[in-house]
Scaffold this active site. Structure first.
Site, PDB file in Angstrom:
ATOM      1  CB  SER A 182      20.559 -47.913 -46.734  1.00 16.22           C
ATOM      2  OG  SER A 182      21.934 -47.793 -47.032  1.00 16.22           O
ATOM      3  CB  SER A 206      23.875 -46.733 -44.832  1.00 17.83           C
ATOM      4  OG  SER A 206      22.710 -45.956 -44.934  1.00 17.83           O
ATOM      5  CE  LYS A 218      23.478 -50.301 -49.211  1.00 16.89           C
ATOM      6  NZ  LYS A 218      23.921 -49.137 -48.420  1.00 16.89           N
TER       7      LYS A 218
END
Ligand code: MG
Ligand code: ZN
Lengths: 490, 96, 507
Positions: free
Chosen positions: A158, A182, A78
């Site tokens: 997210s 997330s 990420k």
């Protein structure tokens, strides 16, 4: 032989160990997929050359019998993790072109264990969002589509890029971070496993901070076993992070394949939240039956303040974020906008560098901390947080794990919730309570909606009891035997 | 409590984010909505409840030894800066 | 420049302890009568530690720009603070040194504001739960009395970097070497009533910090910086509105700034105006204070507990360990000097005022006549130091040499008069006194036969004076002594000369 990109982490480890394929072959297969499905926009930065070099180096190590626990596995990171020498953006214009001179502890751990990094995945800007639509680098497309229409769907957020990449088989596994859901929410939307460890299990050092008291890194994978394998490498005490824990780390993978006979599974009635998709409630019922069939006992429990978790979260997280994001002022790194005075440079930089959701949350956070409002909002939220945490503690005197849906709905279409600020926030209603209490949670894909979309169930256990979490998640996964996969067309 | 334009303007100034006149209106509206929604916390009786700022608050704060182990990394520090000169960060003039 | 914008301690709006004073010597005279000045000081003291408060970067003074900056001090994305245990120890040590309450639990808060030399956009400080609570410091006033000044609190916080505004006309240059250096903010109660009391307080505080080894007290290098909160009122009335004078970097300037500010406020009020609460800077060239900000923007620091740091818990053992290793502090030392060494109140006070002087004295007095050593140090030694503008640490004469000099007097090797010459020689040549006495043949004549023969000669040559003595003029003995000393080139033991003379003259 199955396609290399269809392998689980465990299978890939096996194949590599047996010499069925090399890390280079495995990596090349994934790089090909990344190219093919670039339209998903799952990556902000792809690092194929570097990945191939790393893969070759890994193959050499393997030839020399110097293999690490994650040797040669192509994995996506990420883009909230700072990676040395590789652009790390947090999906923000503010950090476009920012190249850290340092490597986050979690990715350092994984590199030391032998991973091949494929690239940096897309996310909501500064991890603020539940749809990946707040990314400066454009929205991510969920590999899944509804049966009823062709509209592109959001992957959740997210960690939407990571979840989409794992779901679309662009990588074997990916890292995510979870502040209020997330990891778990996008995992549910993309039909993959998303695991948020206990707060303190993984170091936050080198991870761009959103809300420090909540942020926690974790794995996104296609199986529960894979999550256990990846977490083993990510987790660990880090003296550079005072909030990282020295609680001993068990062998997570050893929990896979154990039974759950006699375990008490709490079913909190307050998670039957108004507006939850009835199919999800049905799946939850089904999940309870599966666990009972496996010998567990279902216990109805009450977590009466559940509904207050989300509003408390939307005070605490923005408050911390407003302060954490103050360092982005354009003076030492990142975007610097023009201005006639220093004050103008500050204001223009932060107006231009942050997207609308980030600006909104910074303002919200500034507001709740400002003179005259601190007690009414921030302090109040912290007290509610305490009560929520105590409620969980009380529940865990009675039960070993809690089963809930992961998200109240399946993935929605892009821009579908644009006009519905609070509706968007409600995505995290089932994941936020455990976040506030710092508890581990995992979303396991457990079924498909009638419209063909994956749905997830969440398991929550007490702090630092990832053992029970993995045991139950594994049984749930076996029972659900979720084998559907997205119908990906280029 | 609703958040008016002047409040948005004040907090935007505190947060050093330029907000245009039109956006003030929009933000006042949005923040009012969010603030109104979070005010449901008022329903919770929190009398005597200690505020919780960390989920690991009962563990002991780890401390470092007083040893110089870091900081000799000027090039790393200045690497991503948009303007430097003779080892300094250069920023627009501060007017007091 | 470091600017600590907030008042974390002294914001009690005038609810501080009342100090009633009988003497009015401190008052500022106005047209409407006397005004009382009320002063509280906030001192930022750099903690003596090798590394920064939350990073492993060096804290030493004078490095090239940005050469002592870690990724943490530059607030790079994802960086986290880890506290330096030495800073905690030093704060506790300081707290114990001022007899303060040590808080078993304290919390680090973020104080949010934007400034180019504040990379995080917040300063990690302590707001509602400081590490040290109420304490006190005894100050000595000019009239010889002493008084207790309350300490509100001491908290730990990060220093900011340095902004340099004069390197370029259009830009500010930022050096982060100081960013994250550990500071103690020591906040006094508004107990001080004059510029000289403020100066006495600062000197005493600095002395205590130096005794404790928690701050080097070097004001020029910025290790000790002072903000003064000043207001005026009619005696016995409510406190007036205060102004805060920031960052004054010498004790003398603190005095001057307060003097100026008090008078300015009196003039405004007597002219029918009101005092505006504001932050002011002291201009040391002009000797005036002036408003720091043209546009008074509302500060709102949005303090909240730093979620990257857990509360600091201090154990009893930890505190006891520090307590048991505390050095003797100036007040105790002074008492001991008076009680055990029989020094005068004045000498004792002077000797303990600076740790370095006290150490010099104690070293010198080892095994010697302490009173004599004290008077040598406060007399000739201070005289020479003052004349040459030297600090005790630069003194060319070693403490052991002063001790040796006193030893030579005590054992009769030299006379007190000779000793002063020996001291001057020690100062310039740095030689040991015994060596000087030896080389210059200054050894006092105490040999009975040698003295007797010298005395006999003087008596024989001074029949007139002998007659005067015998007729009852005892004063004339001084003449005989003088003659003997002259004859022995000042080396005769004056005490013996006196005794022998008296015996012989009475024969
Ligand atoms: Mg202050
Ligand atoms: Zn301060």
């Amino acid at each position: 032989m199955t396609e290399l990109t269809d392998l689980t982490v465990a299978e890939a480890q096996d194949g590599l160990a047996k010499g069925e394929f090399s890390s280079k072959e495995l990596t090349e297969a994934h790089i090909l997929s990344m190219e093919k499905f670039r339209g998903l926009n799952a990556f902000i930065t792809e690092t194929p050359e570097r990945a191939l070099e790393d893969a070759e180096a890994s193959d050499k190590r393997r030839a020399n019998n110097e293999t690490g626990p994650l040797e040669g596995l192509p994995i996506a990171i990420k883009d909230l993790f700072c990676t040395k020498g590789i652009q790390s953006t947090a999906s923000s214009k503010m950090l476009k072109g920012f190249i850290p001179t340092y490597e986050s502890t979690v990715t350092s751990n994984m590199k030391a264990d032998g991973i091949v990094m494929l690239g940096k995945t897309n996310l909501d800007e500064f991890a603020m969002g539940s749809s990946n639509e707040t990314s400066y680098f454009g929205p991510v497309v969920n590999p899944w589509k509804r049966l009823s229409d062709e509209r592109p769907l959001v992957p959740g957020g997210s960690s939407g890029g990571s979840a989409a990449a794992v779901g679309a088989r662009l990588c074997l596994a990916a890292t995510g971070t979870d502040t209020g859901g997330s990891i778990r929410q996008p995992a549910a939307f993309c039909g993959v496993v998303g695991m948020k460890p206990t707060y303190g299990r993984c170091s936050r050092w080198g991870v761009v901070a959103f809300a420090s008291s909540l942020d926690q890194a974790g794995p996104i994978t296609r199986t529960v076993r894979d999550a256990a394998i990846i977490l083993q490498s990510m987790a660990g005490l880090d003296l550079k992070d005072t909030t990282s824990s020295d609680v001993p780390i068990p062998n997570f993978q050893s929990l896979i394949g154990q039974d759950i006979k006699g375990l008490k599974i709490g079913v909190p009635r307050e998670y039957k939240i108004d507006g939850t998709d009835p199919e999800i409630l049905d799946l939850w019922e089904q999940g309870i039956r599966w666990l009972k069939d496996a010998g567990a006992e279902a216990v109805e429990i009450s977590l009466p303040r559940t509904k207050y978790a989300l509003p408390a979260y939307y005070i605490i997280a923005p408050a911390e974020a407003s302060s954490n994001l103050a360092r982005y002022d354009g003076l030492r790194y990142g975007l610097r906008a023009e201005g006639k005075s220093l004050a103008e440079v500050y204001e223009n930089t932060r107006a231009a560098g942050f997207g609308s959701e980030v600006r909104r949350r910074i303002l919200m956070g500034t507001y709740v901390l400002s003179a005259g409002y601190y007690d009414a909002y921030y302090l109040k939220a912290q007290k509610v947080r305490k009560l929520i945490s105590e409620e969980f503690a009380t529940a865990f005197e009675q039960v070993d794990a809690i089963l809930t849906p992961s998200v109240p709905s399946a993935a929605f279409a892009h821009e579908e919730k644009d006009d519905d600020l609070l509706g968007m926030y409600l995505n995290d209603v089932m994941t936020v309570p455990a976040s506030l209490a710092g508890l581990p949670g995992i979303s396991v894909p457990a079924g498909l909606s009638s419209d063909g979309l994956p749905l997830g169930l969440q398991i929550i256990t007490k702090a630092f009891d990832e053992e029970t979490l993995f045991r139950v998640a594994d049984v749930l996964e076996q029972s659900a035997s979720f084998e559907a996969r997205p119908d990906l067309r280029v | 409590m609703s958040v008016d334009k002047s409040t948005v303007s004040r907090i935007a100034q505190l947060a050093r984010i330029k907000v245009s006149e039109e956006d003030l209106e929009v933000l006042a509206d949005e923040l009012s909505k969010i603030v109104g929604w979070v005010e449901q916390l008022d329903e919770v009786n929190t009398e005597g409840v200690p505020p919780m700022s960390s989920t690991v608050e009962n563990i002991i704060l780890r401390q470092r030894d007083d040893v110089v182990t870091d900081g000799d990394c000027k090039s790393d520090i200045l690497e991503n800066a948009s303007q430097t000169d003779r080892g300094y960060f250069v920023v627009p003039k501060v007017i007091e | 420049m470091y600017v600590c914008f907030a008042d974390t301690g002294c914001d009690d709006g005038g609810q501080g302890r009342r100090v009633t004073l009988n003497d009015t010597s401190n008052m500022v005279e106005g047209r409407s009568g006397d005004w009382e000045v009320v002063i509280g000081l906030e001192v930022h003291a750099q903690v003596i530690a090798n590394a920064k408060l939350f990073s492993g970067a060096n804290t030493s003074f004078g490095a090239e720009p940005n050469e002592q900056v870690s990724l943490i001090d530059a607030a790079m994305p994802g960086m986290l603070p880890v506290i330096n245990k030495k800073a905690i120890e030093q704060a506790v040590r300081t707290g114990l040194g001022i007899k303060a309450q040590i808080n078993r639990v304290s919390v680090f808060d973020r104080k949010n504001y934007f400034y180019p030399d504040l990379p995080q956009g917040y300063q990690i400080s302590q707001f509602s739960d400081p590490i040290v609570g109420k304490g006190e410091i005894l100050i000595e006033l000019e009239n010889g009395q002493s008084r207790t000044v309350g300490i509100t609190r001491i908290h730990l916080e990060q220093d900011a970097g340095k902004s340099i505004h004069d390197m370029d006309p259009a830009s500010t240059y930022v050096d982060l070497n100081r960013s994250g250096v550990p500071l103690m903010e020591i906040v006094s109660e508004p107990d001080l009533r004059s510029a000289s009391e403020a100066a006495a307080y600062l000197s005493k505080l600095r002395a205590i910090l130096r005794y404790l080894g928690t701050c080097d007290g070097n004001m020029e290098q910025g290790s000790l910086r002072c903000d003064a909160n000043v207001s005026v009122r009619k005696p016995g009335k409510e406190l007036g509105t205060r102004c805060e004078i920031k960052n004054v970097n010498s004790i003398r300037y603190v005095s001057q700034a307060i003097e100026y500010e008090a008078r300015r406020q009196v003039e405004i009020i007597e002219g029918g105006g009101t005092i505006k609460q504001e932050t002011r800077l002291f201009d040391s060239n002009k000797g005036v204070t002036r408003s720091m900000r043209s546009k008074e923007e509302a500060h709102d620091y949005r303090y909240f507990p730093d979620p990257d740091l857990l509360p600091v818990h201090l154990s009893e053992e930890f505190i006891d360990e520090i307590r048991s290793n505390l050095p003797e502090l100036p007040d105790e030392k002074k008492r001991r000097f008076i009680n055990d060494l029989e020094l005068s109140e004045y000498d004792a006070g002077v000797l303990v005022a600076e740790r370095a002087i006290a150490e010099f004295f104690e070293e010198a007095a080892k095994g010697r006549d302490a009173k004599a050593v004290a008077s040598w140090i406060t007399g000739d030694l201070f005289g020479h130091l003052n004349k040459e503008g030297l600090d005790i640490l630069d003194c060319p004469v070693l403490p052991s040499q002063i001790g040796a000099l006193v030893g030579l007097i005590s054992d009769g090797t030299i006379s007190g008069r000779t000793a002063r010459d020996v001291f001057s020689e020690m100062w310039s040549s740095r030689k040991d006194p015994a060596k000087i006495v030896e080389e210059k043949g200054l050894k006092q004549v105490s040999d009975l036969t040698a003295l007797e023969s010298a005395i006999d000669e003087v008596i024989a040559a001074g029949s007139a004076q002998v007659a005067q003595f015998k007729s009852g003029n005892e004063k004339v003995i001084g003449w005989f002594v003088g003659q003997v000393m002259q004859a022995t080139k000042g080396q005769a033991n004056p005490k013996m000369v006196n005794e022998i003379l008296r015996e012989k003259l009475k024969e």
